[in-house]
Design a protein around this motif. Sequence first.
Motif, PDB file in Angstrom:
ATOM      1  N   CYS A 257      -5.610  10.557  -7.963  1.00 25.51           N
ATOM      2  CA  CYS A 257      -4.557   9.558  -7.926  1.00 25.51           C
ATOM      3  C   CYS A 257      -4.185   8.620  -9.068  1.00 25.51           C
ATOM      4  O   CYS A 257      -5.317   8.243  -9.878  1.00 25.51           O
ATOM      5  CB  CYS A 257      -5.140   8.629  -6.489  1.00 25.51           C
ATOM      6  SG  CYS A 257      -5.198   9.415  -5.091  1.00 25.51           S
ATOM      7  N   THR A 258      -3.094   8.101  -8.989  1.00 25.64           N
ATOM      8  CA  THR A 258      -2.611   7.194 -10.027  1.00 25.64           C
ATOM      9  C   THR A 258      -2.191   6.218  -9.733  1.00 25.64           C
ATOM     10  O   THR A 258      -1.471   6.107  -8.626  1.00 25.64           O
ATOM     11  CB  THR A 258      -1.712   7.943 -11.197  1.00 25.64           C
ATOM     12  OG1 THR A 258      -0.578   8.496 -10.339  1.00 25.64           O
ATOM     13  CG2 THR A 258      -2.447   9.335 -11.665  1.00 25.64           C
ATOM     14  N   LYS A 259      -1.790   5.334 -10.625  1.00 24.35           N
ATOM     15  CA  LYS A 259      -0.859   3.954 -10.306  1.00 24.35           C
ATOM     16  C   LYS A 259       0.307   4.339  -9.763  1.00 24.35           C
ATOM     17  O   LYS A 259       0.906   3.708  -8.891  1.00 24.35           O
ATOM     18  CB  LYS A 259      -0.869   3.028 -11.632  1.00 24.35           C
ATOM     19  CG  LYS A 259      -0.226   1.932 -11.267  1.00 24.35           C
ATOM     20  CD  LYS A 259      -0.034   0.981 -12.467  1.00 24.35           C
ATOM     21  CE  LYS A 259      -1.318   0.480 -13.447  1.00 24.35           C
ATOM     22  NZ  LYS A 259      -1.802  -0.440 -12.363  1.00 24.35           N
ATOM     23  N   GLY A 260       1.057   5.373 -10.534  1.00 27.76           N
ATOM     24  CA  GLY A 260       2.513   5.887  -9.914  1.00 27.76           C
ATOM     25  C   GLY A 260       2.364   6.271  -8.334  1.00 27.76           C
ATOM     26  O   GLY A 260       3.229   5.947  -7.803  1.00 27.76           O
ATOM     27  N   MET A 261       1.309   7.127  -8.164  1.00 27.68           N
ATOM     28  CA  MET A 261       1.363   7.745  -6.862  1.00 27.68           C
ATOM     29  C   MET A 261       1.054   6.467  -5.943  1.00 27.68           C
ATOM     30  O   MET A 261       1.533   6.286  -4.767  1.00 27.68           O
ATOM     31  CB  MET A 261       0.200   8.517  -6.389  1.00 27.68           C
ATOM     32  CG  MET A 261      -0.208   8.888  -5.328  1.00 27.68           C
ATOM     33  SD  MET A 261      -1.180   8.020  -4.274  1.00 27.68           S
ATOM     34  CE  MET A 261      -1.798   9.064  -3.135  1.00 27.68           C
ATOM     35  N   ALA A 262       0.269   5.334  -6.347  1.00 24.06           N
ATOM     36  CA  ALA A 262       0.098   4.373  -5.380  1.00 24.06           C
ATOM     37  C   ALA A 262       1.210   3.512  -5.009  1.00 24.06           C
ATOM     38  O   ALA A 262       1.637   3.029  -4.261  1.00 24.06           O
ATOM     39  CB  ALA A 262      -1.142   3.346  -5.962  1.00 24.06           C
ATOM     40  N   LYS A 263       2.061   3.352  -6.028  1.00 23.77           N
ATOM     41  CA  LYS A 263       3.289   2.356  -6.260  1.00 23.77           C
ATOM     42  C   LYS A 263       4.338   3.107  -5.410  1.00 23.77           C
ATOM     43  O   LYS A 263       4.946   2.406  -4.613  1.00 23.77           O
ATOM     44  CB  LYS A 263       3.649   2.118  -7.515  1.00 23.77           C
ATOM     45  CG  LYS A 263       2.884   1.015  -8.277  1.00 23.77           C
ATOM     46  CD  LYS A 263       3.493   0.680  -9.604  1.00 23.77           C
ATOM     47  CE  LYS A 263       2.699  -0.452 -10.231  1.00 23.77           C
ATOM     48  NZ  LYS A 263       3.438  -1.666  -9.642  1.00 23.77           N
ATOM     49  N   ALA A 264       4.301   4.274  -5.667  1.00 22.31           N
ATOM     50  CA  ALA A 264       5.232   5.180  -4.797  1.00 22.31           C
ATOM     51  C   ALA A 264       5.272   4.798  -3.336  1.00 22.31           C
ATOM     52  O   ALA A 264       6.297   4.767  -2.617  1.00 22.31           O
ATOM     53  CB  ALA A 264       5.506   6.726  -5.118  1.00 22.31           C
ATOM     54  N   TYR A 265       4.067   5.100  -2.917  1.00 23.86           N
ATOM     55  CA  TYR A 265       3.720   4.964  -1.406  1.00 23.86           C
ATOM     56  C   TYR A 265       3.718   3.566  -0.972  1.00 23.86           C
ATOM     57  O   TYR A 265       4.008   3.324   0.244  1.00 23.86           O
ATOM     58  CB  TYR A 265       2.404   5.775  -1.281  1.00 23.86           C
ATOM     59  CG  TYR A 265       2.744   7.354  -1.050  1.00 23.86           C
ATOM     60  CD1 TYR A 265       3.062   7.803   0.176  1.00 23.86           C
ATOM     61  CD2 TYR A 265       2.200   8.172  -1.978  1.00 23.86           C
ATOM     62  CE1 TYR A 265       3.206   9.159   0.277  1.00 23.86           C
ATOM     63  CE2 TYR A 265       2.288   9.505  -1.667  1.00 23.86           C
ATOM     64  CZ  TYR A 265       2.959  10.092  -0.410  1.00 23.86           C
ATOM     65  OH  TYR A 265       3.040  11.467  -0.312  1.00 23.86           O
TER      66      TYR A 265
END
Length: 631
Positions: A212-220
């Motif tokens: 998981c990345t920051k981008g994944m967390a922010k998108a969700y």
Amino acid sequence: MKKSIKYLALAGLGVVALSSCNNDKFLDVPQYNIVSIDAQFEGDANARLGLNGIYVYNNVSKEDDCWGFKPNLFTGSHPTMDTQCTGWDVKFLDQTWDANVGELGQGWAHAYAAISRANLYLAGLETAEGVSADAKKLCEGEARALRGYFYTWLATTFGRVPMLATGEDFNNTPEKAAAETYEEMWDFIIEDFQKASELLEWTPYNNEYGRCTKGMAKAYLADAYMWKAYRCPDKAADCYAKAKAELKSIIDSGTYELSTNFATNWDPAGFWNKECIWALCSDEGSEWSSWGGDRTITFANPNMLKWFCACPENGGWGAEYLSWEWYDSYEPGDTRRDASCATGAVPADQMEEWGIEKSNVVWGYNPYLKDSLGVKNDAGQVVKPFINPEGVESGTKTMQFHFTNGEFAPAIWTTKIWRNAYADGNSWGTQMWSPTILYGKRYANVLLDYAECCFRTGQDEEGWKQLDILRNRAWGNLTIGQDYSKYFAHFNTVYSGNGKSITMTEYPVGVLKAPVTVPSAKEYYTALQATPNRVGYTHTSEAWKVAVNEERRKEFNSEWCLCPDMIKSGYIEDHINYNYPKDDGGNDYAHYPWTKRTFTFDINKMDMPIPAVELLKNSLLKQNPAYAGSN
């Protein structure tokens, strides 16, 4: 050097592949090692490895041997009617699903198994003295992101669900009621993604594919804010503003960008690109060519997915189709249609009669496999006429609007899944390993969610701008001058492995040599919003809402974000009434393109029924209102 996540599982399972980053390499996954739970907190390395007992659930498991296809596509796309099905799957098309449907029960058990692992892991991590602060930061971020991800699937599928907290599972907390309010539930999920986005970096740890990345967390996280806005209208203004800020930070980070050709997202050489935020890459693992009794891996391997989705006359099972309404929704010049499907070779005069465009690329043809659709003779030529099982001479079934194999279904097959290998017996050989790519979040999701948030917060001009950015890619203007040679090697291996004397020297879909003018999203969808459909129904949604969601239909067919996105936007009912009006289909369905809808759409059924077995195990659970008294 290629890197991979090594797995230190909390229990023994099969081998899977998963993904969450933006590069061009595939994940190598070794066999699991079974160790004690306490061992994962003896040091930093083991703590990072222990995480993957949660990651494993981004693919199939003992609880759900088809995760990624069933129940995800069945609940995430079929209810829109843009993807369709036959047999016992058809309940996900006509709202006849109930509390005893196996896909729902398996999906519920699968998601809560992942959440339970995350909860026990996070509890152990809190008190782990042998793990450094830096490692704890990474591990907590990834565990929270994964927990939020599985809760998101439960919450968008079933509505209010039990929120097991850190340290809890259904062994130590066998009975727990659903969250009392939607606000409580979504705030729990928001907290997980918010914390994960603070703890994680834009690039995956150590460039290990699958983290998981920051981008994944922010998108969700943005997705969760938008769902909270839908469920809690009094909080909507604040939620849309927060979602917009998270999405803007993803855009401004420069981490992601659209692929230059929409079609290449589903090619082996095009995966792990900068458009990919969160995805599942299904491979065969150690059960290669196995038909053993334990099919927790083989039932959702890439070959099985091709069989689920390929044309039956080309060796497939035909469990997933695309509708003619979906096909007809595209404007001339939009390359996403031909990048997503292959159609039957319906006679051109019949297509013209119904005002449907005949494609020069995918009409009766899979352009990636260079294969015609339909019954073939020994020379590989499509046979027309042929003798059907009843002894009647007729045209090949792919040369009609609705293919029939006991039940009628649209003669359109997805090439997002049926692409990288043939669906016949030869696939058991050299092409068994060919990957199947299933996206959870692409950068296109971010742009469309951002556009919606802009419209909802009074920035209409910016919203239309985002749609035009996406449409510019859709018309092919980003493909000009691109080198496509890296895509040829895989397909040439497919051809040679199946004894075909053909090669790919030009990319088959969507490539332009000169720029074209793209119609303005605002002008096109403003006109569409005011145009009655074939039975006289006119959209009840605002023009911008029609635009955002019709673009989602064109981007996300056969991807399981489609139905949830339409629901959270408040568009799903208008979509069904406009694009799929009630229609008995007439008496000659083989030569009639439109979908036969006889049921009355019920928005309350968009919250799927709580599985009956869970109601028996947990007396504090209550059935969702649309199904009360039906278990």
